[in-house]
Design a protein around this motif. Structure first.
Motif, PDB file in Angstrom:
ATOM      1  N   SER A  50     -26.461  17.875 -10.870  1.00  0.00           N
ATOM      2  CA  SER A  50     -27.262  18.784 -10.040  1.00  0.00           C
ATOM      3  C   SER A  50     -26.371  19.454  -8.993  1.00  0.00           C
ATOM      4  O   SER A  50     -26.504  20.653  -8.731  1.00  0.00           O
ATOM      5  N   ASP A 171     -31.406  22.503 -14.982  1.00  0.00           N
ATOM      6  CA  ASP A 171     -31.150  21.123 -14.581  1.00  0.00           C
ATOM      7  C   ASP A 171     -32.155  20.191 -15.258  1.00  0.00           C
ATOM      8  O   ASP A 171     -33.266  20.028 -14.780  1.00  0.00           O
ATOM      9  N   GLU A 172     -31.763  19.625 -16.376  1.00  0.00           N
ATOM     10  CA  GLU A 172     -32.632  18.753 -17.171  1.00  0.00           C
ATOM     11  C   GLU A 172     -33.997  19.396 -17.432  1.00  0.00           C
ATOM     12  O   GLU A 172     -35.035  18.796 -17.145  1.00  0.00           O
TER      13      GLU A 172
HETATM   14 MG    MG Z   1     -29.635  15.698 -11.247  1.00  0.00          MG
END
Ligand code: MG
Ligand code: ADP
Length: 227
Positions: A50, A171-172
């Motif tokens: 992140s 992010d994911e």
């Molecule tokens: Mg993360």
């Protein structure tokens, strides 16, 4: 012809805290993302995925090194200039969709375009096109709470690319979805990147999806390493 790098991180440093509690997350990280490519960022929790994406997306400042978007060094720029670049050049997708709850799917995708100065008509046309592209045209008038997790993420992706950025950072984005839905959302994302000449960097724990991307990188010892 070699494709142009749209995102370049050079010797990027990021540390949290001071003295004994100082935590060095990125220690001279180098990374390059080129037009048309989709790169998976696969690394364990807490290694700095992140952090890396936030630095690349100009949401945070590095403690050292350079972040270039479209060949332009963004370090010395004012916050206003960084915000302007972020609005035009970068799309960001989070694990949780972050859609505005009171607005429909269509309106959520129109919003960044209206902020960028497009007319309502143009913004609506583009939003409708993106919803079709993400195969959720029939959900245009629904609010986020009335959509499934996979549909919410597809709207979030459409919103992130509404202003035709150069770089999509995610992010994911499928982290909250079951494997089948995750694959379906990734299919739509991939098609979008391929047809629009975007470049994408996607943090994921899903090895099946990572295997389908053009390249895979990880974070090891504070550096970005090819897998
Ligand atoms: Mg993360
Ligand atoms: P990942 O996304 O790979 O799980 P993060 O980039 O979120 O990792 O975090 C990397 C490390 O930095 C973690 O150990 C996290 O606790 C720490 N960290 C992240 N943000 C901050 C912050 N604002 N202050 C202090 N530590 C932080």
């Amino acid at each position: 012809m070699a494709r142009k790098p749209v995102l370049q991180l050079s010797r990027v440093e990021r540390h949290y805290g001071e003295g004994d509690t100082k935590l060095s997350i990125l220690k001279g990280a180098d990374f390059e993302l080129r037009t048309g490519e989709i790169v998976a960022l696969v690394a364990p929790s807490g290694t700095g995925k992140s952090t890396l994406l936030h630095l690349a997306g100009l949401l945070e400042h590095p403690d050292g090194g350079e972040v270039k978007i479209g060949g332009r060094d963004c370090n010395g720029l004012s916050d206003e200039q960084r915000t302007a670049i972020r609005r035009v050049e970068i799309g960001f997708v989070y694990q949780f969709h972050h859609l505005l709850p009171e607005f429909t799917a269509l309106e959520n995708i129109m919003m960044p375009q209206l902020i960028a100065g497009l007319s309502r008509k143009d913004a609506m046309g583009r939003a409708a096109q993106l919803l079709d592209y993400m195969r959720i045209g029939h959900r245009a008038e629904h609010r986020p709470a009335e959509l499934s997790g996979g549909e919410q993420q597809r709207v979030a992706i459409a919103r992130a690319v509404a202003n035709a950025p150069r770089v999509l950072l995610a992010d994911e984005p499928t982290g909250n979805l079951d494997p089948k839905t995750a694959a379906y959302v990734f299919d739509a994302l991939e098609a979008l990147v391929r047809q629009s000449g975007l470049a994408a960097m996607i943090a994921t724990h899903n090895h099946e999806l990572a295997a389908r991307m053009d390249r895979r990188v990880t974070i090891d010892g504070g550096k970005v390493v090819e897998l």
